[in-house]
Design an enzyme around this catalytic site. Structure first.
Site, PDB file in Angstrom:
ATOM      1  N   LYS A 120     -10.291  57.009  47.398  1.00  0.00           N
ATOM      2  CA  LYS A 120     -10.332  57.837  46.189  1.00  0.00           C
ATOM      3  C   LYS A 120     -11.540  58.756  46.164  1.00  0.00           C
ATOM      4  O   LYS A 120     -11.462  59.863  45.668  1.00  0.00           O
ATOM      5  CB  LYS A 120     -10.371  56.941  44.946  1.00  0.00           C
ATOM      6  CG  LYS A 120      -9.005  56.458  44.545  1.00  0.00           C
ATOM      7  CD  LYS A 120      -9.040  55.637  43.278  1.00  0.00           C
ATOM      8  CE  LYS A 120      -9.786  54.343  43.407  1.00  0.00           C
ATOM      9  NZ  LYS A 120      -9.170  53.347  44.290  1.00  0.00           N
ATOM     10  N   LYS A 154     -17.434  54.870  56.018  1.00  0.00           N
ATOM     11  CA  LYS A 154     -16.813  55.282  54.755  1.00  0.00           C
ATOM     12  C   LYS A 154     -17.809  56.190  54.050  1.00  0.00           C
ATOM     13  O   LYS A 154     -18.938  55.778  53.767  1.00  0.00           O
ATOM     14  CB  LYS A 154     -16.515  54.033  53.929  1.00  0.00           C
ATOM     15  CG  LYS A 154     -15.793  54.287  52.620  1.00  0.00           C
ATOM     16  CD  LYS A 154     -15.238  52.965  52.117  1.00  0.00           C
ATOM     17  CE  LYS A 154     -14.846  52.976  50.676  1.00  0.00           C
ATOM     18  NZ  LYS A 154     -14.233  51.710  50.255  1.00  0.00           N
ATOM     19  N   ASP A 207      -8.489  43.344  43.969  1.00  0.00           N
ATOM     20  CA  ASP A 207      -7.643  44.425  44.486  1.00  0.00           C
ATOM     21  C   ASP A 207      -6.971  44.010  45.795  1.00  0.00           C
ATOM     22  O   ASP A 207      -6.953  44.763  46.765  1.00  0.00           O
ATOM     23  CB  ASP A 207      -8.515  45.679  44.683  1.00  0.00           C
ATOM     24  CG  ASP A 207      -7.695  46.962  44.646  1.00  0.00           C
ATOM     25  OD1 ASP A 207      -6.509  46.908  44.225  1.00  0.00           O
ATOM     26  OD2 ASP A 207      -8.219  48.007  45.051  1.00  0.00           O
TER      27      ASP A 207
END
Ligand code: ATP
Ligand code: MG
Length: 302
Positions: A53, A72, A168
């Site tokens: 995201k 990342k 999650d």
């Protein structure tokens, strides 16, 4: 060749060698010492691996050791815009303190004016979700599903013992090693337990437990629910409460409206139905999952 799915394909010695190699490289990277200031100058950037995201994930190579990692990259302005800066700090804090064979290690992190860089172990087997989609009928055999559920339950149990709730768990956040073993990734939503906050709903709603939909206080047992949903999705190819409307899915989740296909074994049904319980305290614990006959029977076969 992807040698992961089906544990019998990979000789144990190969797996042991790989684990040793991982440990060595992690140690080599740490040789620079805790005070070493890592930067992008230490890495050669390669192909993009995925998109999140708030940034992208790239394959990269550490120049000294030639070790392949995943970086990342999070854009600070995007994080600030969405009020996510604290969540990232939490993701870093949590993931640096966890060390388990089925949890993706965060090797180090650094930042510049515009970005935060998380250097993660490279999971060369890719997303479990993609492997699921590549299967015949888009589903795994029960033996393969049981192996994955056992490893996920092991990782979650470890998180909970360290007072961390993942929140999650879904196939997109489960990555695979070269040997086809699970690496639980993406602690972007994780929290230190207990937590009474409501998760901002985004992305898939298929894995949300009833207590989160109903905005009730929740605890680590939200992860147990997700393991039930995951187990169903691995065996059936789609999650149990899927509809084309978010509200309808919520209704089905609240009623625990699950339909089991005829090809599913009685033992698998038994395990899933004991995880998909409306009342969180009625759900099987991860230790009970790992001792369930469905998991144990497939272990003795492989
Ligand atoms: P989101 O919250 O939208 O899921 P995110 O920003 O938290 O995304 P991640 O889920 O951590 O990002 O990573 C995005 C994708 O990048 C993953 O789904 C996966 O495909 C790929 N990826 C991330 N980390 C690795 C890794 N260590 N090795 C291989 N691929 C990775
Ligand atoms: Mg993710």
């Amino acid at each position: 060749m992807f040698c992961g799915v089906g544990s019998s394909v990979v000789p144990d010695t190969y797996r042991d060698d790989l684990i040793k190699l991982h440990r060595k490289i992690i140690n080599d990277m740490k040789l620079k010492g805790p005070d070493y200031r890592w930067s992008m100058n230490d890495f050669q950037i390669g192909a993009p691996l995925g998109r999140g995201k708030f940034g992208r994930v790239y394959l990269a190579r550490e120049k000294n050791t030639h070790y392949m990692v995943a970086i990342k990259l999070l854009i600070k302005s995007e994080l600030l815009k969405h009020g996510m800066q604290h969540q990232v700090i939490r993701e870093i804090e949590i993931q640096t303190h966890l060390s388990h064979p089925h949890i993706l290690p965060l090797l180090t992190y650094f930042q510049d004016d515009k970005r935060i860089y998380l250097v993660l172990e490279f999971a060369s087997g890719g997303e479990l979700f993609k492997q699921l989609q590549n299967q015949h009928n888009q589903r795994f055999s029960e033996a393969t599903s049981a192996k994955f559920i056992d490893q996920v339950a092991d990782a979650i149990d470890y998180c909970h013992k360290n007072k961390v709730i993942h929140r999650d768990i879904k196939p997109e956040n489960l990555l695979l090693t070269a040997t086809g073993d699970i690496m639980l990734a993406d602690f972007g939503w994780s929290v230190h337990a207990p937590c009474s906050k409501r998760k901002t709903m985004c992305g898939t709603v298929d894995y949300l437990p009833p207590e989160m939909i109903e905005n009730r206080a929740y605890n680590e047992k939200v992860d147990y629910w997700c393991v039930g949903v995951l187990c169903y999705e691995l065996i059936v190819g789609k999650p149990p409460f899927e509809t084309n409307s978010q509200n309808l899915t919520f209704e089905r989740i609240k009623k625990v409206d699950v339909k089991y296909p005829s090809f599913m074994s009685a033992l698998a049904k038994d395990l899933i139905s004991k995880l998909l319980k409306y009342n969180p305290s009625d759900r099987l614990t991860m230790t009970e999952v790992r001792q369930h006959p469905w998991i144990l029977s497939t272990k003795t076969k492989s």
